[in-house]
Scaffold this active site. Structure first.
Site, PDB file in Angstrom:
ATOM      1  N   CYS A  30      19.674  -1.219  12.680  1.00 33.53           N
ATOM      2  CA  CYS A  30      19.117   0.421  12.720  1.00 33.53           C
ATOM      3  C   CYS A  30      19.683   1.011  13.870  1.00 33.53           C
ATOM      4  O   CYS A  30      19.869   2.298  14.001  1.00 33.53           O
ATOM      5  CB  CYS A  30      17.529   0.340  12.616  1.00 33.53           C
ATOM      6  SG  CYS A  30      16.802  -0.708  13.952  1.00 33.53           S
ATOM      7  N   GLY A  48      11.879  -0.216   8.786  1.00 30.32           N
ATOM      8  CA  GLY A  48      12.489  -0.118   7.394  1.00 30.32           C
ATOM      9  C   GLY A  48      13.043   1.327   7.364  1.00 30.32           C
ATOM     10  O   GLY A  48      13.191   1.963   8.428  1.00 30.32           O
ATOM     11  N   SER A  49      13.149   1.583   6.149  1.00 30.34           N
ATOM     12  CA  SER A  49      13.657   2.954   5.831  1.00 30.34           C
ATOM     13  C   SER A  49      12.937   4.259   6.005  1.00 30.34           C
ATOM     14  O   SER A  49      11.763   4.048   6.216  1.00 30.34           O
ATOM     15  CB  SER A  49      14.199   3.044   4.477  1.00 30.34           C
ATOM     16  OG  SER A  49      13.031   3.052   3.605  1.00 30.34           O
ATOM     17  N   GLU A  94      21.861   8.024   7.190  1.00 30.40           N
ATOM     18  CA  GLU A  94      22.055   6.655   7.654  1.00 30.40           C
ATOM     19  C   GLU A  94      22.698   6.145   6.400  1.00 30.40           C
ATOM     20  O   GLU A  94      22.247   6.054   5.246  1.00 30.40           O
ATOM     21  CB  GLU A  94      20.820   5.764   7.983  1.00 30.40           C
ATOM     22  CG  GLU A  94      21.038   4.531   8.476  1.00 30.40           C
ATOM     23  CD  GLU A  94      19.592   3.852   8.839  1.00 30.40           C
ATOM     24  OE1 GLU A  94      18.729   4.045   8.084  1.00 30.40           O
ATOM     25  OE2 GLU A  94      19.662   3.148   9.795  1.00 30.40           O
ATOM     26  N   GLY A 149       8.912   4.747   5.377  1.00 29.90           N
ATOM     27  CA  GLY A 149       8.143   4.683   6.482  1.00 29.90           C
ATOM     28  C   GLY A 149       7.020   5.946   6.369  1.00 29.90           C
ATOM     29  O   GLY A 149       5.821   5.874   6.660  1.00 29.90           O
ATOM     30  N   GLU A 205       9.115   1.695  12.795  1.00 31.67           N
ATOM     31  CA  GLU A 205      10.699   1.513  13.452  1.00 31.67           C
ATOM     32  C   GLU A 205      11.534   1.896  12.250  1.00 31.67           C
ATOM     33  O   GLU A 205      11.659   1.104  11.244  1.00 31.67           O
ATOM     34  CB  GLU A 205      10.754   0.173  13.854  1.00 31.67           C
ATOM     35  CG  GLU A 205       9.986  -0.130  15.320  1.00 31.67           C
ATOM     36  CD  GLU A 205       9.743   0.997  16.116  1.00 31.67           C
ATOM     37  OE1 GLU A 205      10.794   1.688  16.377  1.00 31.67           O
ATOM     38  OE2 GLU A 205       8.835   0.854  16.922  1.00 31.67           O
TER      39      GLU A 205
HETATM   40  C1  UN1 Z   1      16.798  -3.472  13.927  1.00 28.35           C
HETATM   41  O1  UN1 Z   1      18.137  -3.424  13.630  1.00 28.35           O
HETATM   42  O2  UN1 Z   1      16.110  -3.288  13.392  1.00 28.35           O
HETATM   43  O3  UN1 Z   1      18.955  -3.821  19.605  1.00 28.35           O
HETATM   44  C2  UN1 Z   1      16.712  -4.126  15.340  1.00 28.35           C
HETATM   45  C3  UN1 Z   1      19.544  -4.337  18.652  1.00 28.35           C
HETATM   46  C4  UN1 Z   1      18.634  -5.697  18.265  1.00 28.35           C
HETATM   47  C5  UN1 Z   1      17.416  -5.224  17.364  1.00 28.35           C
HETATM   48  C6  UN1 Z   1      17.745  -4.429  16.123  1.00 28.35           C
HETATM   49  N1  UN1 Z   1      17.986  -6.276  19.384  1.00 28.35           N
HETATM   50  O4  UN1 Z   1      20.358  -4.169  17.962  1.00 28.35           O
END
Ligand code: UN1
Length: 537
Positions: free
Chosen positions: A301, A245-246, A411, A250, A267
């Site tokens: 992300c 998440g953000s 972001e 995090g 992540e």
């Molecule tokens: C995410 O945005 O949290 O690599 C994961 C990618 C995808 C996963 C993204 N397989 O864009």
């Protein structure tokens, strides 16, 4: 060994699934009144009705997970792998149905939803056989008749919290390796996508996963169940916590984990750069930039944030890029699978996206296109389907963006991209490393020297050469550095480090007390002067 779970058939009202928490293999109501999980594509469509959990519900789920851990940890790893194989088979058999729920719930186009289900299936395929390879090591001892070995041990109960943009794939990256390693799980699915989470656990039940190995608690985010779920870290309910998440949230997770001496997997966000050099295949780079910036409406992300163009191709590239952006179709993916992207998944994401329009203006960046919603009153033939009941955004392109600007640094998580023009590769690298984030990155060039330097100098967990910033494969290490995470990784071999602890065992067969360092017979200790070094003068 497999006992058919005593789970009732699924219940529906009209097109809405009546959902539950999964606790100890049973479907349970929460303590509080239910909430409606509405489609991001059309708020009138209630995809599922789910219980809102109290602190007591979370405690119940954690207790069920702790109880299940006592036996699950001793199920041989290859057998745990076999459960995962069957989960993968159920997901494969229901791939289309599951993808349709993802389309309805979070509004991504069918091809992406199918890709997402496939990512969870791939994860099952990978970890299925990893159960046969959960290797430890044997290590030579410094003493005779002593054997040293290491084992991977499970940690206990894992708390899982992940965002709504990949409501199946990303949780699968956490849950599948966690249970393969012998842990049990309490998962708080996103309140924007509880139905796909509920179905994922149903798939686990179809596969015969024992009760309590994976539990879920549903509810709203920050001020409700989500808050209680994080507070559960301080209650000592979890021996591991995994979060996607953000960056802001995090940090909160990391603080709570730090206080409790458990290490989180984090992540977090990204402001991912893509460099295009003059010798690049521009058609390829164009496709890559377009997909990286606008797939999933930029709500990945790994989405492209800063598009860094070498000055020699900047004008040509920009013109062609804008031409392509002008053709992007946006709309309701439930009736129009061909849309390039759908709605904003979460009203929170929509709000932040709107705020970034103002941010860019304050920064003095030039808005080349976008900057408005698509609505029923403001649409043209690039807009497909009914869009009156969701947040649909025009693709946004900013030009003249430089590192001091807030839109360069922050972001956005929406369909927008910043164009930056640079003089040379040195400046391109400085820009690419010019944010506090470090998740994904891309370089388009044919020049080997640039590729080598990029690989060595880029501050990112993941890099693509002549490919997009998105679309990581499920068996590669996924994760970031800096504000993008704490260098934990998901996927492949690397994730095992995060769901096991190493246990060092020494077994002494000598029949006497042998102390390392003290009783070690270092024959090499003896030192003679057979050479007569002094004779050399
Ligand atoms: C995410 O945005 O949290 O690599 C994961 C990618 C995808 C996963 C993204 N397989 O864009």
């Amino acid at each position: 060994m497999y006992v058919k779970p005593n789970v009732p058939k699924m219940a529906h009202v009209g097109k809405s699934v009546i959902g539950f928490n999964w606790i100890a293999g049973r479907e349970l109501e929460g303590d509080l009144p239910s909430f409606d999980a509405r489609s991001s594509a059309d708020r009138r469509d209630i995809v599922g009705i789910f219980p809102e959990c109290s602190e007591r519900d979370i405690a119940k789920a954690a207790k069920a997970a702790a109880e299940a851990f006592k036996t699950w940890k001793d199920v041989p790893a290859p057998v745990r792998g076999a459960y995962i194989q069957r989960i993968g088979e159920v997901l494969s058999a229901q791939k289309e149905k599951l993808a349709r729920v993802i389309v309805r719930e979070v509004g991504k186009p069918m091809r992406e939803a199918l890709g997402e289900v496939q990512e969870a299936i791939d994860t099952c395929h990978y970890f299925h056989s990893e159960g046969r390879r959960l290797h430890g090591q044997t290590i030579p001892s410094e003493m005779p008749d002593k054997s040293l070995s290491t084992y991977r041990r499970p940690l206990g109960v894992v708390g899982v919290l992940a965002s709504s943009n990949f409501p199946l794939a990303v949780p699968s990256w956490k849950i599948i390796p966690a249970i393969l390693c012998g842990n049990t799980v309490v998962w708080k699915p996103s309140e924007k996508a509880p139905t796909i989470a509920y179905l994922f656990v149903r798939a686990m039940m179809d596969a015969g996963l024992p009760p309590g190995v994976v539990n879920t608690v549903n509810g709203k985010g920050h001020a409700a169940c989500g808050k209680h779920f994080l507070a559960a870290i301080d209650k000592g309910f979890f021996q591991k916590f995994s979060f996607t998440g953000s960056t802001a949230l995090g940090r909160t997770v990391a603080e709570a984990c730090g206080r409790n001496l458990i290490s989180p997997s984090l992540e977090l966000g990204g402001k991912n750069p893509m460099i295009v050099m003059p010798d690049a295949d521009l058609d390829l780079a164009l496709d890559g930039a377009l997909t990286s910036a606008f797939a999933t409406a930029g709500q990945r992300c790994t989405s492209l944030g800063n598009l860094i163009l070498h000055k020699d191709i900047a004008e040509t590239f920009k013109a062609r890029f804008l031409e392509a952006v002008a053709k992007i179709t946006v709309g309701n993916p439930t009736g129009h699978p061909e849309v390039f992207y759908g709605p904003m998944i979460n009203p929170r994401f929509a709000k932040r996206f709107e705020e970034h329009w103002e941010l860019g203006r304050q920064d003095g960046a030039t808005l080349l296109t976008g900057g408005a919603h698509w609505t029923e009153d403001n649409r043209d033939d690039r807009v497909l389907g009914e869009i009156g009941h969701g947040a649909y955004m025009q693709p946004c392109v900013w030009d003249g963006v430089t590192p001091e600007m807030a839109i360069f640094q922050q972001e956005t998580f929406g369909p927008t991209v910043n164009i930056c023009t640079v003089d040379d590769f040195d400046q391109a690298m400085a820009y690419a490393n010019g944010t506090p984030y470090g998740l994904s990155s891309a370089l388009y060039t044919e020049n080997r020297q640039c590729i080598e330097r990029f690989k060595r100098e880029i501050q990112a967990g993941m890099s693509s050469i002549n490919n997009s910033t998105i679309g990581a494969e499920a068996h590669m290490p996924f994760g970031g550095t800096g504000w993008s995470g704490n260098n934990s990784r998901e996927g492949g071999l690397w994730v095992l480090e995060h769901y096991t602890r190493w246990h060092a065992v020494n077994e002494d067969l000598s029949g006497k007390l042998q102390l390392a360092q003290i009783d070690t017979d270092y024959r090499g200790k003896a030192k003679y002067d057979v050479t007569d070094w002094a004779s050399l003068g």
